[in-house]
Design an enzyme around this catalytic site. Structure first.
Site, PDB file in Angstrom:
ATOM      1  N   LEU A   1       6.157  27.985 -17.450  1.00 59.32           N
ATOM      2  CA  LEU A   1       4.802  27.481 -17.233  1.00 59.32           C
ATOM      3  C   LEU A   1       3.835  28.430 -17.916  1.00 59.32           C
ATOM      4  O   LEU A   1       4.097  29.637 -18.032  1.00 59.32           O
ATOM      5  CB  LEU A   1       4.473  27.417 -15.733  1.00 59.32           C
ATOM      6  CG  LEU A   1       5.262  26.415 -14.877  1.00 59.32           C
ATOM      7  CD1 LEU A   1       4.842  26.543 -13.409  1.00 59.32           C
ATOM      8  CD2 LEU A   1       5.055  24.993 -15.364  1.00 59.32           C
ATOM      9  N   ASP A   2       2.697  27.898 -18.359  1.00 63.73           N
ATOM     10  CA  ASP A   2       1.641  28.749 -18.918  1.00 63.73           C
ATOM     11  C   ASP A   2       1.231  29.805 -17.895  1.00 63.73           C
ATOM     12  O   ASP A   2       1.361  29.604 -16.677  1.00 63.73           O
ATOM     13  CB  ASP A   2       0.417  27.917 -19.285  1.00 63.73           C
ATOM     14  CG  ASP A   2       0.691  26.932 -20.421  1.00 63.73           C
ATOM     15  OD1 ASP A   2       1.678  27.137 -21.144  1.00 63.73           O
ATOM     16  OD2 ASP A   2      -0.085  25.972 -20.559  1.00 63.73           O
ATOM     17  N   LYS A   3       0.692  30.905 -18.387  1.00 64.66           N
ATOM     18  CA  LYS A   3       0.319  32.023 -17.522  1.00 64.66           C
ATOM     19  C   LYS A   3      -0.583  31.598 -16.365  1.00 64.66           C
ATOM     20  O   LYS A   3      -0.416  32.053 -15.236  1.00 64.66           O
ATOM     21  CB  LYS A   3      -0.372  33.105 -18.353  1.00 64.66           C
ATOM     22  CG  LYS A   3      -0.730  34.361 -17.571  1.00 64.66           C
ATOM     23  CD  LYS A   3      -1.266  35.447 -18.490  1.00 64.66           C
ATOM     24  CE  LYS A   3      -1.548  36.729 -17.714  1.00 64.66           C
ATOM     25  NZ  LYS A   3      -2.012  37.821 -18.604  1.00 64.66           N
TER      26      LYS A   3
ATOM     27  N   THR B   1      -0.977  28.439 -15.210  1.00 69.89           N
ATOM     28  CA  THR B   1      -0.507  27.236 -14.503  1.00 69.89           C
ATOM     29  C   THR B   1       0.364  27.675 -13.337  1.00 69.89           C
ATOM     30  O   THR B   1       1.187  28.585 -13.474  1.00 69.89           O
ATOM     31  CB  THR B   1       0.292  26.318 -15.451  1.00 69.89           C
ATOM     32  OG1 THR B   1      -0.564  25.890 -16.506  1.00 69.89           O
ATOM     33  CG2 THR B   1       0.841  25.112 -14.713  1.00 69.89           C
TER      34      THR B   1
ATOM     35  N   ARG C   1      -2.405  19.819 -21.443  1.00 67.64           N
ATOM     36  CA  ARG C   1      -3.725  20.321 -21.818  1.00 67.64           C
ATOM     37  C   ARG C   1      -4.200  19.698 -23.128  1.00 67.64           C
ATOM     38  O   ARG C   1      -5.353  19.266 -23.251  1.00 67.64           O
ATOM     39  CB  ARG C   1      -3.682  21.849 -21.918  1.00 67.64           C
ATOM     40  CG  ARG C   1      -3.264  22.515 -20.617  1.00 67.64           C
ATOM     41  CD  ARG C   1      -2.934  23.986 -20.815  1.00 67.64           C
ATOM     42  NE  ARG C   1      -4.109  24.759 -21.195  1.00 67.64           N
ATOM     43  CZ  ARG C   1      -4.063  26.045 -21.531  1.00 67.64           C
ATOM     44  NH1 ARG C   1      -2.889  26.688 -21.526  1.00 67.64           N
ATOM     45  NH2 ARG C   1      -5.169  26.685 -21.863  1.00 67.64           N
TER      46      ARG C   1
END
Length: 298
Positions: free
Chosen positions: A140-142, A144, A242
């Site tokens: 996951l993105d930092k 998220t 996104r």
């Protein structure tokens, strides 16, 4: 599948569907284990059938007990454990699912970094007396939050990797998008590629990788001009949700990288649920991740 654990071995009671397979066929086609791992097991002489060391040409019969040294693995480059207060949502001998907080990378990018989700999971394993490998299956993105799957042995990791690629692991996200999205559901089919003008940003590009996002409206806030949606992915491209939402002029709240306003301290995206068939027990896993930082709008 009927499986048990005896010390460092996984014991499988052979079902009818694998009756008359050779050992070699079982590992290569039924389990689809990695060739390197199969070779290690074969050379170890620790694979037994009904408690007897077995030849690779042996024929399996329904009811046989096949014992494999799945948990007897050398840990290379162990992850530095760090007590980060990580919440474990699901765990068994083969995998675990952790709830990632915002502001935390999924895994370290260098040996000096020890404040990632992987380090926190490694601490959990150490604190509970487990000496095993740990591998993230997806990221996951930092900023998220939500559910991330980890494998605890190489066999489970290999099968989970294959399941993810084959889209056999369903991931559902909750997102707060700017604006009032029309209609109750929709699908965004737009290829995604790198933005050559920015080191981390992605963009919709005809020459990019295929990406499909399905979304469903869960709630609208007309006074705030925002929409809560759930999303499922047919692909797993970097920043996919996104990029796709920004491309239809409904960027995520707080996602300044993709045109969102600073009305939330980060992009309002949460990996709410993962659903899949367990790679070894064949039981359904349906895991929901609670919110760790509830957006004020809720």
């Amino acid at each position: 599948m009927n499986i048990t654990r005896k010390r460092s071995n996984l014991v499988i009671t052979i079902p009818d569907k694998w009756n008359n397979l050779t050992m070699d066929d079982f590992f290569r086609t039924a389990l689809q284990a990695p060739k390197k791992l199969i070779h290690q097991w074969r050379m170890s002489k620790n694979v037994t059938l009904n408690d007897v060391p077995v030849k690779w040409s042996s024929i399996l019969k329904e009811g046989d007990e096949l014992s494999i040294p799945v948990f007897d693995e050398e840990i290379e480059n162990p992850v530095v454990p760090n007590d980060l207060g990580i919440s474990i949502l699901y765990e068994d001998d083969h995998l675990l699912i952790a709830n990632k907080p915002a502001g935390m990378d999924t895994h370290p990018s260098s040996e000096e970094i020890s404040n990632t989700l992987l380090n926190g999971v490694a601490y959990h394993l150490k604190a509970t007396g487990q000496n095993c490998i740990i591998k993230h299956i997806h990221r996951l993105d930092k900023d998220t939050t939500g559910a991330v799957i980890f494998a605890k042995n190489r066999l489970a990791g290999s099968i989970l990797d294959r399941m993810l690629e084959a889209r056999e692991i369903s991931r559902t996200y909750l997102a707060i998008a700017e604006g009032l999205i029309e209609g109750e559901k929709g699908t965004i089919r737009k290829n995604i590629g790198r933005d050559r003008h920015h080191p981390t940003r992605r963009r919709v590009s005809p020459s990019g990788q295929a990406a499909v996002t399905h979304y469903k409206v869960e709630k609208r806030w007309p006074d705030k001009k925002m929409t809560l949606i759930s999303c499922t992915l047919e692909s797993g491209r970097t920043h996919q949700i996104r990029v796709h939402l920004s491309s239809i002029n409904h960027p995520l709240a707080g996602d300044v990288l993709y045109g969102g306003k600073r009305i939330f301290p980060r992009q309002a995206l949460h990996a709410r649920k993962v659903t899949f068939i367990h790679p070894l027990t064949e039981q359904a896993v349906d895991c929901v991740a609670p919110f760790l930082d509830v957006p004020p709008i809720f």
